[in-house]
Motif scaffolding. Structure first.
Motif, PDB file in Angstrom:
ATOM      1  N   ILE A  25      73.332 -13.811   0.946  1.00 56.16           N
ATOM      2  CA  ILE A  25      72.797 -12.997   2.040  1.00 56.16           C
ATOM      3  C   ILE A  25      71.299 -12.783   1.856  1.00 56.16           C
ATOM      4  CG2 ILE A  25      72.804 -10.673   3.056  1.00 56.16           C
ATOM      5  CD1 ILE A  25      75.229 -12.056   3.909  1.00 56.16           C
ATOM      6  N   ASP A  26      70.557 -12.955   2.931  1.00 50.03           N
ATOM      7  CA  ASP A  26      69.157 -12.548   2.975  1.00 50.03           C
ATOM      8  C   ASP A  26      69.140 -11.065   3.331  1.00 50.03           C
ATOM      9  OD1 ASP A  26      66.541 -11.921   3.671  1.00 50.03           O
ATOM     10  OD2 ASP A  26      66.191 -13.768   4.780  1.00 50.03           O
ATOM     11  N   ASP A  82      68.735 -21.864 -10.015  1.00 51.92           N
ATOM     12  CA  ASP A  82      69.025 -20.597 -10.695  1.00 51.92           C
ATOM     13  C   ASP A  82      69.958 -19.734  -9.859  1.00 51.92           C
ATOM     14  OD1 ASP A  82      67.488 -21.225 -12.892  1.00 51.92           O
ATOM     15  OD2 ASP A  82      65.695 -20.192 -12.152  1.00 51.92           O
ATOM     16  N   ILE A  83      69.705 -19.694  -8.541  1.00 50.26           N
ATOM     17  CA  ILE A  83      70.547 -18.890  -7.658  1.00 50.26           C
ATOM     18  C   ILE A  83      71.965 -19.433  -7.639  1.00 50.26           C
ATOM     19  CG2 ILE A  83      70.945 -18.236  -5.252  1.00 50.26           C
ATOM     20  CD1 ILE A  83      67.943 -17.993  -4.905  1.00 50.26           C
ATOM     21  N   ASP A 115      65.431  -8.065  -4.809  1.00 54.72           N
ATOM     22  CA  ASP A 115      65.127  -7.363  -3.560  1.00 54.72           C
ATOM     23  C   ASP A 115      65.401  -8.212  -2.331  1.00 54.72           C
ATOM     24  OD1 ASP A 115      64.327  -5.129  -4.937  1.00 54.72           O
ATOM     25  OD2 ASP A 115      62.192  -5.653  -4.931  1.00 54.72           O
ATOM     26  N   GLN A 116      65.536  -9.517  -2.505  1.00 56.21           N
ATOM     27  CA  GLN A 116      65.682 -10.394  -1.346  1.00 56.21           C
ATOM     28  C   GLN A 116      67.106 -10.876  -1.094  1.00 56.21           C
ATOM     29  OE1 GLN A 116      63.100 -13.795  -1.240  1.00 56.21           O
ATOM     30  NE2 GLN A 116      63.820 -14.463   0.764  1.00 56.21           N
ATOM     31  N   PHE A 117      67.837 -11.208  -2.152  1.00 52.58           N
ATOM     32  CA  PHE A 117      69.122 -11.867  -1.977  1.00 52.58           C
ATOM     33  C   PHE A 117      70.277 -11.058  -2.558  1.00 52.58           C
ATOM     34  CE2 PHE A 117      66.295 -15.728  -2.089  1.00 52.58           C
ATOM     35  CZ  PHE A 117      66.469 -16.059  -0.756  1.00 52.58           C
ATOM     36  N   ARG A 118      71.436 -11.285  -1.968  1.00 52.47           N
ATOM     37  CA  ARG A 118      72.681 -10.655  -2.404  1.00 52.47           C
ATOM     38  C   ARG A 118      73.781 -11.711  -2.388  1.00 52.47           C
ATOM     39  NH1 ARG A 118      73.306  -5.961   1.093  1.00 52.47           N
ATOM     40  NH2 ARG A 118      72.238  -4.846  -0.603  1.00 52.47           N
TER      41      ARG A 118
END
Length: 304
Positions: free
Chosen positions: A112-113, A268-269, A291-294
């Protein structure tokens, strides 16, 4: 009826000796429990088939079933078989393999963004280890694809009465083979349709149970037509052009943020997604990357 008959009927209906489990009530989710791609006039999505050939009929049947709603316009692409299920931004990828003695039959991973509140990419993995028959495959393909579109589970009790939709947990997969009207209607609430776009972006609406009167609109209905306004340029209405320019700038900013990323490489993600998936022990897990991705995990777990 004798105790033996009751227990026998319960085993047939639920797989458990306790007949009460069959009557455990279902509490279907609302749209606030769903996740969504960035779309407000129906979702057009590329779904990549990275499965082995024996899964092709189940993949195609699932796409056809989900495409029954005008909220979805699913395109498909046959890609190389990929048991690792490496994601591509803007796409749902579906994969299979014998993943071993996992706690899950199938798992869906979503990135998620957080700035947009929308899905960046999604992957679904189907574990061949636990596929006993065609009913299992039909159910699991339908189930994990549903998560890929942003839908949650409609129920997480294996043993209660089947809802008849594939987002419902069950041990009787033959009973839950199709998306079902509830899920198809929920997709309309999430994405609108080409004929009836959402008037308001769903992420700006109150959550279920909160007051909505202040919005004064139904998000599944098109916005009311506004009369043209005169300006100093001879009455020409430039509002539409301004909206288009604003959208272009918003899309450019979104692309810049995704290109810059969060300081983590795509590899890495993906590695973190796999680590979170391995550690997730529940039907649903959520982990903030930064802070950006979930990362969101939905699993169809094995029955206890």
């Amino acid at each position: 009826l004798g105790i033996g008959v009751i227990v026998g009927l319960s085993l047939i209906l639920t797989g458990r000796a306790n007949p009460v489990s069959y009557f455990v009530p279902v509490d279907p989710p609302g749209k606030s429990e769903a996740n969504r791609w960035d779309a407000t006039a129906g979702l057009t999505l590329m779904v990549e088939n990275a499965c082995t050939d024996d899964w092709n009929p189940f993949f195609e049947a699932s796409i056809k079933a989900w495409n029954e709603t005008d909220a979805l316009n699913l395109k498909t692409s046959r890609v190389s078989v990929d048991p690792q299920c490496s994601p591509r931004n803007g796409r749902l990828k579906v994969c299979n393999s014998d993943y071993g003695d996992t706690p899950w039959h199938g798992i869906n991973i979503i990135l998620i963004d957080k700035f947009e509140g929308t899905i960046v990419h999604s992957t679904s993995q189907l574990n061949d280890r636990f596929m006993d028959d065609d009913a299992d495959r039909t159910y699991l393909m339908c189930h994990e694809n549903g998560h890929g579109f942003g839908l949650p589970h409609t129920d997480e009790d294996h043993f209660n009465r089947d809802r008849g939709d594939c987002m419902d947990y069950t041990i009787r997969t033959r009973n839950n083979q199709v998306p079902g009207r509830f899920n198809l209607d929920l997709l309309v609430q999430l994405y609108g349709t080409p004929a009836k776009p959402l008037a308001v972006d769903p992420k700006t609406l109150p959550k279920d149970g909160e007051a909505v009167a202040s919005t004064g609109s139904d998000p599944t209905q098109p916005p009311p037509q506004q009369p043209p306004t005169n300006n100093n340029n001879g009455g020409n209405n430039n509002g539409g052009n301004k909206d288009k320019e604003d959208k272009k700038e918003k899309d450019k900013e979104k692309d810049r943020r995704l290109d810059q990323g969060s300081g983590m490489s795509d590899a890495d993600i993906v590695a973190l997604e796999r680590e979170v998936a391995m550690e997730c022990e529940d039907e649903f897990c959520i982990v903030d990357v930064d802070d950006q991705f979930r990362i969101l995990i939905n699993q169809f777990l094995r029955a206890p």
